[in-house]
Write an enzyme that holds these catalytic residues in place. Sequence first.
Site, short mmCIF file in Angstrom:
data_model
loop_
_atom_site.label_atom_id
_atom_site.label_comp_id
_atom_site.label_asym_id
_atom_site.label_seq_id
_atom_site.Cartn_x
_atom_site.Cartn_y
_atom_site.Cartn_z
N PRO A 155 8.42 -5.56 4.90
CA PRO A 155 7.56 -4.54 4.28
C PRO A 155 7.57 -3.20 5.00
O PRO A 155 7.04 -2.22 4.48
CB PRO A 155 6.17 -5.18 4.36
CG PRO A 155 6.21 -6.01 5.59
CD PRO A 155 7.63 -6.54 5.67
N ARG A 167 -3.72 5.33 6.10
CA ARG A 167 -4.18 4.96 4.76
C ARG A 167 -5.31 5.87 4.30
O ARG A 167 -5.78 6.74 5.04
CB ARG A 167 -4.64 3.50 4.78
CG ARG A 167 -3.52 2.48 4.89
CD ARG A 167 -3.12 1.98 3.52
NE ARG A 167 -4.27 1.40 2.86
CZ ARG A 167 -4.71 0.16 3.07
NH1 ARG A 167 -4.08 -0.64 3.91
NH2 ARG A 167 -5.78 -0.29 2.44
N ASP A 180 0.79 -1.22 0.00
CA ASP A 180 0.00 0.00 0.00
C ASP A 180 0.83 1.27 0.00
O ASP A 180 0.27 2.37 0.00
CB ASP A 180 -0.94 0.03 1.22
CG ASP A 180 -0.19 0.03 2.54
OD1 ASP A 180 1.05 -0.08 2.52
OD2 ASP A 180 -0.84 0.14 3.59
#
Length: 609
Positions: A330, A243, A52
């Site tokens: 990540p 996000r 993302d």
Amino acid sequence: MRSQTLESYVDVLVIGAGPAGLMCSNALAAAGDIKLKVIDKRPSEVSLGRGDGIQPRTIEVLQSYGLAERFLHEGNQLHMCAFYNPNLNAKVELSERVPDVTEPTARFPFEITLHQGAIERIFIDSMSVHNLRIDRPVQPCAIELARDHERLQGPNSYPVKVTLERLDATNDVEKTEVIYAKYVIGADGAHSWVRKSFGITMDGDQTEYIWGVVDMIPDTNFPDIRNRTAIHSADGSCMIIPRENDKVRLYVQLLDQDVVDPGTGRVDNTRMSPQKIVQTANKIFHPFEIRPLTGVEWWTIYIIGQRVASTYSVGDRVFIAGDACHTHSPKAGQGMNASMNDTHNLAWKIVQVLRGWAHPSILKTYESERKKYAQDLIDFDKKFATFFSGKPKTSENEDGVSHEQFLKIFQTFGGFTSGIGVHYEASGIVNIKHQQCARNLVIGRRMLPQIFVRAADTRPVDIQDLLPADIRWKILIFIGALDESRLPRVQLLAKELKSFLRKYPVYGYIPQMFDIIAIVAGNKNKFNYLDVPDLFRPHWSKVLLDDTDVTGTKGGGAYERFGIDAKEVTFVVVRPDGYVGMIAPSSALCDLREYFASFLIPRALDAKL
């Protein structure tokens, strides 16, 4: 009667439609003259979870394909990074806030976070403009690469045979298809079928760190919930990634006893749940609290693996990219970015070979450039993961990780994590001989952003916007000050340049594989752009001035910033992927000729493959 298996021939078969495969497919489709097939075993794009984060350099790359605007519109932006550490009472508190992106040359000084499904959809929509769709659900079940030299080297041969299986077939006739391809790109993830089919190994280690991930809309009293935040506590570590649409992602450090089966010693997902991950996060957050406002949208657990494939290609006909050739933590936000930039590096090279512009040897630079980057990424990730997962320094743990140590790692590697510091070493397409002619434009790194004004209409433009990912080489000609005394020399130089550029495929009088931009050290109030020789101004918009715009706030100072002498003529060659390939003074035009001659094919030998 036995039915005949469907067969077809393509220039390129892309296996996998995640970010790496889609970046590649979109680039190839945009080229316009490539016969392409894209397959994926999933029935649709990702719906929840996965990658993302989009780093500043990747935003620049997306801009070169005309896609950045939509990413900027739909995604969330991260401008600040907060650090929390335990105080004397073992409660976490704010230690410091610093800019999320510390690289001073970043055109976009922030990260974008956006759900991977939305990222895939932007690429898919772009591909549809070029009449390309993904064939799904389809998976490969057999692959063969010709062994004889003639078929492997033949420009018109299709040496790769791939048998495909349609997973939603209603009968045997529809189930199987055979594809003959000139090139195959395996962008099929960490468990890559293509990689395993050719016995390519993944070299490296697996760490002992176990992490849980949850995506949710939070209900919390934590003040930095909308900043990227690293929390170190005596109960473990946590990373907050804000996000889009009020959501956040939490990376939460887990203990072995929470997830490892004592009988097998392996991670057992059934021993964990999203609720348990959130409970662990609350221990780390104390005295702050966090819980899902409407439930956990997606979750997973993982062990950090740090591995790089032993090779990125087989016979320079089959390539692997993305997670198929490198895996790592990540939390530094590199996985999807590294993957997309793999195929951004590869796509233009394949197109130039297919068009007969470049020798196939140029394809070898894909592995030499991207494998070194992946290894550098692993080396960084080992340091970052160790510091991030380590216990914080406290009065009871003097040997722990201090905030100062972690912040130093964060800032020292800022250029690397942003993607802006990627540096390709000297090769056939990276010639560093004349680096001194533009001291601050590092050969092998991406072309720096810089505002110029167009000479014809004084509109400010960023040079990166004149370097689209359109497969062409860009030749930036820094003419310097163009007065009457220098004009004859510049006109003669234009004739000399034209004579060797016309050795390559042309459209009318313009070389197809080159785009030329003139940059003059001039005054917008006095300069006449028609004084620039025709070759150096193929269009009125391709003559730029190193001057400020009419407000006096944008542009100017590029010659000094780049370290280019305004009294000389300097060539800066920018590769189709936006990286500086060579710099040369006008007195070394022969070196420029030799640079292109080492990998490009003259018209006399040109043939569409």
